[in-house]
Design a protein around this motif. Structure first.
Motif, PDB file in Angstrom:
ATOM      1  N   ALA A 175       7.121  27.394  55.063  1.00 37.65           N
ATOM      2  CA  ALA A 175       8.552  27.674  54.866  1.00 37.65           C
ATOM      3  C   ALA A 175       9.419  26.868  55.826  1.00 37.65           C
ATOM      4  O   ALA A 175      10.598  26.616  55.554  1.00 37.65           O
ATOM      5  CB  ALA A 175       8.829  29.160  55.025  1.00 37.65           C
ATOM      6  N   SER A 176       8.825  26.429  56.954  1.00 40.67           N
ATOM      7  CA  SER A 176       9.601  25.680  57.938  1.00 40.67           C
ATOM      8  C   SER A 176       9.682  24.186  57.621  1.00 40.67           C
ATOM      9  O   SER A 176      10.430  23.455  58.267  1.00 40.67           O
ATOM     10  CB  SER A 176       8.999  25.861  59.339  1.00 40.67           C
ATOM     11  OG  SER A 176       7.740  25.213  59.416  1.00 40.67           O
ATOM     12  N   LEU A 177       8.922  23.736  56.631  1.00 34.55           N
ATOM     13  CA  LEU A 177       8.886  22.317  56.302  1.00 34.55           C
ATOM     14  C   LEU A 177      10.000  21.934  55.332  1.00 34.55           C
ATOM     15  O   LEU A 177      10.362  22.703  54.440  1.00 34.55           O
ATOM     16  CB  LEU A 177       7.540  21.963  55.665  1.00 34.55           C
ATOM     17  CG  LEU A 177       6.301  22.134  56.544  1.00 34.55           C
ATOM     18  CD1 LEU A 177       5.045  21.891  55.727  1.00 34.55           C
ATOM     19  CD2 LEU A 177       6.352  21.206  57.742  1.00 34.55           C
ATOM     20  N   LYS A 178      10.505  20.710  55.494  1.00 29.58           N
ATOM     21  CA  LYS A 178      11.438  20.151  54.525  1.00 29.58           C
ATOM     22  C   LYS A 178      10.656  19.842  53.249  1.00 29.58           C
ATOM     23  O   LYS A 178       9.431  19.670  53.285  1.00 29.58           O
ATOM     24  CB  LYS A 178      12.069  18.871  55.068  1.00 29.58           C
ATOM     25  CG  LYS A 178      12.933  19.081  56.292  1.00 29.58           C
ATOM     26  CD  LYS A 178      13.451  17.743  56.782  1.00 29.58           C
ATOM     27  CE  LYS A 178      14.182  17.919  58.098  1.00 29.58           C
ATOM     28  NZ  LYS A 178      14.528  16.643  58.705  1.00 29.58           N
ATOM     29  N   ASP A 179      11.344  19.726  52.120  1.00 35.70           N
ATOM     30  CA  ASP A 179      10.683  19.467  50.845  1.00 35.70           C
ATOM     31  C   ASP A 179       9.808  18.214  50.897  1.00 35.70           C
ATOM     32  O   ASP A 179       8.657  18.234  50.448  1.00 35.70           O
ATOM     33  CB  ASP A 179      11.711  19.325  49.721  1.00 35.70           C
ATOM     34  CG  ASP A 179      12.407  20.646  49.393  1.00 35.70           C
ATOM     35  OD1 ASP A 179      12.010  21.693  49.940  1.00 35.70           O
ATOM     36  OD2 ASP A 179      13.351  20.619  48.581  1.00 35.70           O
ATOM     37  N   ASP A 180      10.341  17.119  51.462  1.00 32.76           N
ATOM     38  CA  ASP A 180       9.565  15.872  51.536  1.00 32.76           C
ATOM     39  C   ASP A 180       8.302  16.053  52.379  1.00 32.76           C
ATOM     40  O   ASP A 180       7.239  15.524  52.051  1.00 32.76           O
ATOM     41  CB  ASP A 180      10.410  14.732  52.117  1.00 32.76           C
ATOM     42  CG  ASP A 180      11.490  14.256  51.159  1.00 32.76           C
ATOM     43  OD1 ASP A 180      11.436  14.626  49.967  1.00 32.76           O
ATOM     44  OD2 ASP A 180      12.388  13.510  51.604  1.00 32.76           O
ATOM     45  N   ASP A 181       8.423  16.788  53.478  1.00 26.70           N
ATOM     46  CA  ASP A 181       7.263  17.021  54.341  1.00 26.70           C
ATOM     47  C   ASP A 181       6.224  17.898  53.641  1.00 26.70           C
ATOM     48  O   ASP A 181       5.014  17.679  53.785  1.00 26.70           O
ATOM     49  CB  ASP A 181       7.703  17.675  55.656  1.00 26.70           C
ATOM     50  CG  ASP A 181       8.553  16.752  56.513  1.00 26.70           C
ATOM     51  OD1 ASP A 181       8.401  15.519  56.375  1.00 26.70           O
ATOM     52  OD2 ASP A 181       9.371  17.265  57.302  1.00 26.70           O
ATOM     53  N   LEU A 182       6.670  18.871  52.866  1.00 22.88           N
ATOM     54  CA  LEU A 182       5.761  19.734  52.131  1.00 22.88           C
ATOM     55  C   LEU A 182       4.994  18.928  51.077  1.00 22.88           C
ATOM     56  O   LEU A 182       3.784  19.082  50.930  1.00 22.88           O
ATOM     57  CB  LEU A 182       6.533  20.877  51.475  1.00 22.88           C
ATOM     58  CG  LEU A 182       5.721  22.006  50.855  1.00 22.88           C
ATOM     59  CD1 LEU A 182       4.836  22.681  51.896  1.00 22.88           C
ATOM     60  CD2 LEU A 182       6.658  23.018  50.222  1.00 22.88           C
ATOM     61  N   ILE A 183       5.688  18.042  50.377  1.00 23.71           N
ATOM     62  CA  ILE A 183       5.037  17.181  49.386  1.00 23.71           C
ATOM     63  C   ILE A 183       4.033  16.255  50.069  1.00 23.71           C
ATOM     64  O   ILE A 183       2.900  16.082  49.599  1.00 23.71           O
ATOM     65  CB  ILE A 183       6.089  16.384  48.590  1.00 23.71           C
ATOM     66  CG1 ILE A 183       6.893  17.342  47.697  1.00 23.71           C
ATOM     67  CG2 ILE A 183       5.434  15.277  47.758  1.00 23.71           C
ATOM     68  CD1 ILE A 183       8.124  16.725  47.082  1.00 23.71           C
TER      69      ILE A 183
END
Length: 159
Positions: free
Chosen positions: A6-14
């Motif tokens: 939940a703490s990650l940005k969308d790009d980092d999660l991808i």
């Protein structure tokens, strides 16, 4: 070290997903819905007294995903959000040829845990199957009436 997704940005999660999937491929770990269902079904059978012990069939065996010690063939179809199972391809020479002794339909919950497990004999499969003209193969529509023809071995909501 655990990461809070939940703490990650969308790009980092991808990016994290890509890294994890690459590492899993390197290690030979498959995370397809079908593979997860096969593992859950086999583990359920092997840990439940009164059910046959199953071993995975050789990868690529047509319509058969597991074998019992007494030689029964099991086809395992897994559903997550689908309204129908994956396909069962008939014998091209004899369309009525029996391909397996049992069909297992594994329903996964949204968290990929086992939600329900149904067992169909070949005869029950023949009663509930439907034809997919595009794929030239059989499938089982996922409805209460069709699933009730099989034997419910596990249902999370009832257990």
């Amino acid at each position: 070290m655990l990461i809070d997704p939940a703490s990650l940005k969308d790009d980092d999660l991808i990016s994290l997903r890509i890294i994890i999937e690459q590492e899993m491929r390197t290690r030979g770990i498959s995370v397809s819905v079908g593979d997860i269902g096969e593992v859950l079904a086999i583990n359920f059978y092997n840990s439940t007294p009164g059910l046959s012990n199953l071993n995975p069939a050789l990868h690529g065996t047509k319509n058969v995903d597991a074998l019992s010690r007494n030689g029964d063939r099991y086809s395992i179809k897994t559903i997550l959000k689908a309204k129908k199972t994956g396909t069962v391809y008939p014998d091209t020479e004899n369309p009525d040829h029996q391909l397996f002794e049992y069909l297992l339909v594994v329903k996964l919950a949204q968290d990929y845990s086992l939600e329900a497990l149904y067992q169909f004999t070949w005869e029950q499969f023949v009663k509930v199957r439907a034809w997919d003209r595009r794929m030239n193969a059989w499938y089982v529509p996922v409805s209460k009436s069709r699933l009730s023809v099989g034997h419910c071995l596990y249902n999370k909501t009832i257990s």
